[in-house]
Design a protein around this motif. Structure first.
Motif, PDB file in Angstrom:
ATOM      1  N   LEU A  87       0.814  -1.216   0.000  1.00 34.21           N
ATOM      2  CA  LEU A  87       0.000   0.000   0.000  1.00 34.21           C
ATOM      3  C   LEU A  87       0.850   1.269   0.000  1.00 34.21           C
ATOM      4  O   LEU A  87       0.338   2.359  -0.247  1.00 34.21           O
ATOM      5  CB  LEU A  87      -0.934   0.008   1.207  1.00 34.21           C
ATOM      6  CG  LEU A  87      -1.912  -1.161   1.322  1.00 34.21           C
ATOM      7  CD1 LEU A  87      -2.880  -0.941   2.479  1.00 34.21           C
ATOM      8  CD2 LEU A  87      -2.686  -1.372   0.024  1.00 34.21           C
ATOM      9  N   VAL A  88       2.150   1.132   0.280  1.00 34.28           N
ATOM     10  CA  VAL A  88       3.047   2.285   0.251  1.00 34.28           C
ATOM     11  C   VAL A  88       3.026   2.948  -1.121  1.00 34.28           C
ATOM     12  O   VAL A  88       3.161   4.178  -1.237  1.00 34.28           O
ATOM     13  CB  VAL A  88       4.480   1.839   0.619  1.00 34.28           C
ATOM     14  CG1 VAL A  88       5.499   2.917   0.306  1.00 34.28           C
ATOM     15  CG2 VAL A  88       4.542   1.452   2.086  1.00 34.28           C
ATOM     16  N   TYR A  89       2.841   2.146  -2.169  1.00 35.60           N
ATOM     17  CA  TYR A  89       2.879   2.677  -3.538  1.00 35.60           C
ATOM     18  C   TYR A  89       1.494   3.017  -4.084  1.00 35.60           C
ATOM     19  O   TYR A  89       1.339   3.262  -5.275  1.00 35.60           O
ATOM     20  CB  TYR A  89       3.614   1.695  -4.448  1.00 35.60           C
ATOM     21  CG  TYR A  89       5.057   1.519  -4.006  1.00 35.60           C
ATOM     22  CD1 TYR A  89       5.940   2.586  -4.021  1.00 35.60           C
ATOM     23  CD2 TYR A  89       5.510   0.294  -3.509  1.00 35.60           C
ATOM     24  CE1 TYR A  89       7.243   2.451  -3.586  1.00 35.60           C
ATOM     25  CE2 TYR A  89       6.822   0.148  -3.083  1.00 35.60           C
ATOM     26  CZ  TYR A  89       7.684   1.233  -3.120  1.00 35.60           C
ATOM     27  OH  TYR A  89       8.981   1.088  -2.680  1.00 35.60           O
ATOM     28  N   ASP A  90       0.506   3.023  -3.203  1.00 35.56           N
ATOM     29  CA  ASP A  90      -0.819   3.558  -3.530  1.00 35.56           C
ATOM     30  C   ASP A  90      -0.910   4.925  -2.852  1.00 35.56           C
ATOM     31  O   ASP A  90      -1.022   5.017  -1.638  1.00 35.56           O
ATOM     32  CB  ASP A  90      -1.908   2.619  -3.015  1.00 35.56           C
ATOM     33  CG  ASP A  90      -3.312   3.079  -3.400  1.00 35.56           C
ATOM     34  OD1 ASP A  90      -3.626   4.289  -3.220  1.00 35.56           O
ATOM     35  OD2 ASP A  90      -4.092   2.244  -3.876  1.00 35.56           O
ATOM     36  N   GLN A  91      -0.841   6.000  -3.630  1.00 37.66           N
ATOM     37  CA  GLN A  91      -0.722   7.336  -3.046  1.00 37.66           C
ATOM     38  C   GLN A  91      -1.893   7.683  -2.138  1.00 37.66           C
ATOM     39  O   GLN A  91      -1.703   8.321  -1.095  1.00 37.66           O
ATOM     40  CB  GLN A  91      -0.592   8.384  -4.159  1.00 37.66           C
ATOM     41  CG  GLN A  91       0.776   8.359  -4.833  1.00 37.66           C
ATOM     42  CD  GLN A  91       0.996   9.550  -5.742  1.00 37.66           C
ATOM     43  OE1 GLN A  91       0.153  10.435  -5.844  1.00 37.66           O
ATOM     44  NE2 GLN A  91       2.134   9.579  -6.411  1.00 37.66           N
ATOM     45  N   ASP A  92      -3.096   7.276  -2.494  1.00 36.77           N
ATOM     46  CA  ASP A  92      -4.256   7.606  -1.672  1.00 36.77           C
ATOM     47  C   ASP A  92      -4.173   6.931  -0.302  1.00 36.77           C
ATOM     48  O   ASP A  92      -4.445   7.563   0.733  1.00 36.77           O
ATOM     49  CB  ASP A  92      -5.551   7.193  -2.380  1.00 36.77           C
ATOM     50  CG  ASP A  92      -5.840   8.048  -3.598  1.00 36.77           C
ATOM     51  OD1 ASP A  92      -5.371   9.212  -3.639  1.00 36.77           O
ATOM     52  OD2 ASP A  92      -6.511   7.557  -4.529  1.00 36.77           O
ATOM     53  N   LEU A  93      -3.787   5.658  -0.295  1.00 31.41           N
ATOM     54  CA  LEU A  93      -3.728   4.931   0.964  1.00 31.41           C
ATOM     55  C   LEU A  93      -2.525   5.368   1.800  1.00 31.41           C
ATOM     56  O   LEU A  93      -2.612   5.451   3.034  1.00 31.41           O
ATOM     57  CB  LEU A  93      -3.673   3.428   0.687  1.00 31.41           C
ATOM     58  CG  LEU A  93      -4.952   2.860   0.029  1.00 31.41           C
ATOM     59  CD1 LEU A  93      -4.774   1.402  -0.331  1.00 31.41           C
ATOM     60  CD2 LEU A  93      -6.144   3.028   0.958  1.00 31.41           C
ATOM     61  N   HIS A  94      -1.417   5.654   1.140  1.00 30.11           N
ATOM     62  CA  HIS A  94      -0.255   6.165   1.869  1.00 30.11           C
ATOM     63  C   HIS A  94      -0.559   7.538   2.458  1.00 30.11           C
ATOM     64  O   HIS A  94      -0.185   7.843   3.591  1.00 30.11           O
ATOM     65  CB  HIS A  94       0.961   6.229   0.941  1.00 30.11           C
ATOM     66  CG  HIS A  94       2.202   6.716   1.622  1.00 30.11           C
ATOM     67  ND1 HIS A  94       2.818   7.903   1.285  1.00 30.11           N
ATOM     68  CD2 HIS A  94       2.944   6.194   2.643  1.00 30.11           C
ATOM     69  CE1 HIS A  94       3.880   8.081   2.043  1.00 30.11           C
ATOM     70  NE2 HIS A  94       3.989   7.071   2.877  1.00 30.11           N
ATOM     71  N   GLN A  95      -1.279   8.352   1.716  1.00 29.15           N
ATOM     72  CA  GLN A  95      -1.674   9.665   2.225  1.00 29.15           C
ATOM     73  C   GLN A  95      -2.569   9.525   3.453  1.00 29.15           C
ATOM     74  O   GLN A  95      -2.433  10.273   4.429  1.00 29.15           O
ATOM     75  CB  GLN A  95      -2.386  10.456   1.141  1.00 29.15           C
ATOM     76  CG  GLN A  95      -2.825  11.848   1.587  1.00 29.15           C
ATOM     77  CD  GLN A  95      -3.516  12.601   0.470  1.00 29.15           C
ATOM     78  OE1 GLN A  95      -4.062  12.002  -0.449  1.00 29.15           O
ATOM     79  NE2 GLN A  95      -3.503  13.924   0.550  1.00 29.15           N
TER      80      GLN A  95
END
Length: 416
Positions: A87-95
């Protein structure tokens, strides 16, 4: 005290700025450098304090609120600790994870651009409370960097002066990783001729910034440093294997897809072009097309590679070889933010050793002082006046090194 006498201060300033003093470096006496260093340290500390107080709302609420770049690392490590590394590389979830840690949904997004190997380090720091982790990160990386500089400089050298290097303050304030990069680079160069296998391994640990490693193979291959090259390649392979074992092979596919987004962010200014200090960003600030900007960056990288390859192939003195690699790294890398100029402190430290050994040459001290200041003002000047000075800093340092390397060749070629 010296600052209590305006007439004396004015006289010193007139001498310092005279053409003869600038050319010969006569202005750079130990006492004057010490006083200038104290003044710069106090100024930078004041600026850092004001920024920190403003960030935490002492002067009134910030809208939107702000944090440090370290919160991005911490959130990535926290996701990995919870078994959600992809999930680190999913910007929405990392945000969402970043905002959850900060405690305010209005916080702007702090990007995570790093390859999966960096998650191994982020996970360890995310095991601690955020503020404790931030303090340990800053203190530990700063200590590593300053320890390397202290060992590079000769006994009694002005290593404390390097505590005033502007990029150190930028990096501490943002919680970035440039001090870690500079520290690893510093110890790698220190060990290159004595423990080459370890030196290569230390260089490979900078794999969290793979674009900073572009010139490492050039240096090691040109200099025929086979044990160092072996340590470099072996450590890279071990890091990749460990990352795959911990997070699974799919993490690399996700990161590969994420690199396209990273490229677009820097190509089209979603992070303003005034922040990076590359030839690419400088060309874009000046209104150049995408193709022209890439050409400018390619020329800079090629020039840096030629300089490093030449110095290492001709086995120039280690001070020059190491300074060249440290200066060329941020010149060749396609993505370099203003704090990423921290390796220039390593280059200048090696140059200081060489200058102490052989004496100063015309304009050298003034050029290095200009680089010192450029590292602090390049980003604000680019932002306020659209004058991109950042790439000049590594280019000037590398120019000083190449000029000295050429002089060594000429001296060696003179018949006895």
């Amino acid at each position: 005290m010296w600052f209590s006498c305006p007439a004396r201060l004015a006289a010193e300033w007139r001498f310092t700025m005279s053409l003869a003093a600038l050319r010969t470096g006569a202005w750079a006496t130990a006492s004057r450098i010490r006083r200038l260093g104290i003044a710069l340290f106090l100024l930078e500390s004041l600026v850092l304090l004001v920024i920190a107080l403003a960030t935490y709302g002492v002067f009134g609420p910030m809208n939107p609120p702000g944090s440090t770049d370290f919160i991005s690392f911490y959130a990535a490590g926290d996701l990995a600790n919870r078994g959600m590394a992809p999930l680190v590389y999913d910007q929405d979830l990392h945000q969402s994870a970043v905002r959850e840690i900060f405690g305010d949904p209005r916080l702007p997004y702090y990007y995570f651009f790093y390859p999966p190997v960096f998650l191994l380090l982020c996970q360890m720091f995310a095991l601690l409370p955020y503020l404790v982790s931030f303090a340990l990160w800053v203190a530990g990386t700063a200590a590593l960097c300053l320890a390397a500089i202290r060992r590079i400089l000769p006994a009694g050298g002005p290593w404390l002066l390097f505590a005033t290097f502007p990029c150190l303050f930028w990096t501490v304030g943002l919680g970035q990783n440039a001090l870690l990069t500079a520290g690893l680079l510093g110890f790698a160069t220190l060990l290159m001729d004595r423990r080459p296998l370890t030196a290569g391994a230390l260089l490979a640990l900078i794999a969290y910034k793979p674009h900073f490693l572009l010139l490492v193979p050039v240096a090691l291959l040109s200099g025929r440093r086979w044990p160092a090259l072996g340590g470099f390649v072996l450590t890279l392979a071990l890091l990749a294997a460990l990352t795959t074992l911990v997070y699974g092979p799919g993490i690399w596919t996700l990161y590969g897809s994420h690199t396209d987004e990273i490229r677009h962010i820097f190509e089209f200014g979603r992070i303003p072009f005034t922040g990076p200090v590359t030839s690419f960003a400088a060309a874009r600030v000046l209104g150049a097309s995408l193709g022209t900007a890439y050409a400018a960056q390619a020329i800079a990288a090629l020039a840096a590679a030629i300089a490093v390859g030449w110095l290492w192939a001709h086995d120039r003195p280690p001070t020059l070889r190491f300074a060249a690699l440290a200066a060329a790294m941020p010149l060749a890398a396609p993505v370099v933010l203003f704090y990423d100029l921290m390796p220039l402190a390593i280059a200048i430290a090696w140059l200081a050793v060489e200058i102490r050994r052989t004496g100063t040459r015309p304009w050298e001290m003034t050029i290095l002082a200009a680089v010192w200041l450029l590292c602090g003002v390049a980003m604000p000047v680019s932002y306020l006046f659209h004058l991109p000075l950042g790439p000049l800093a590594p280019a000037l340092v590398l120019g000083v090194v190449v000029a000295r390397g050429g002089r060594v060749i000429r001296v060696l070629s003179i018949p006895a």
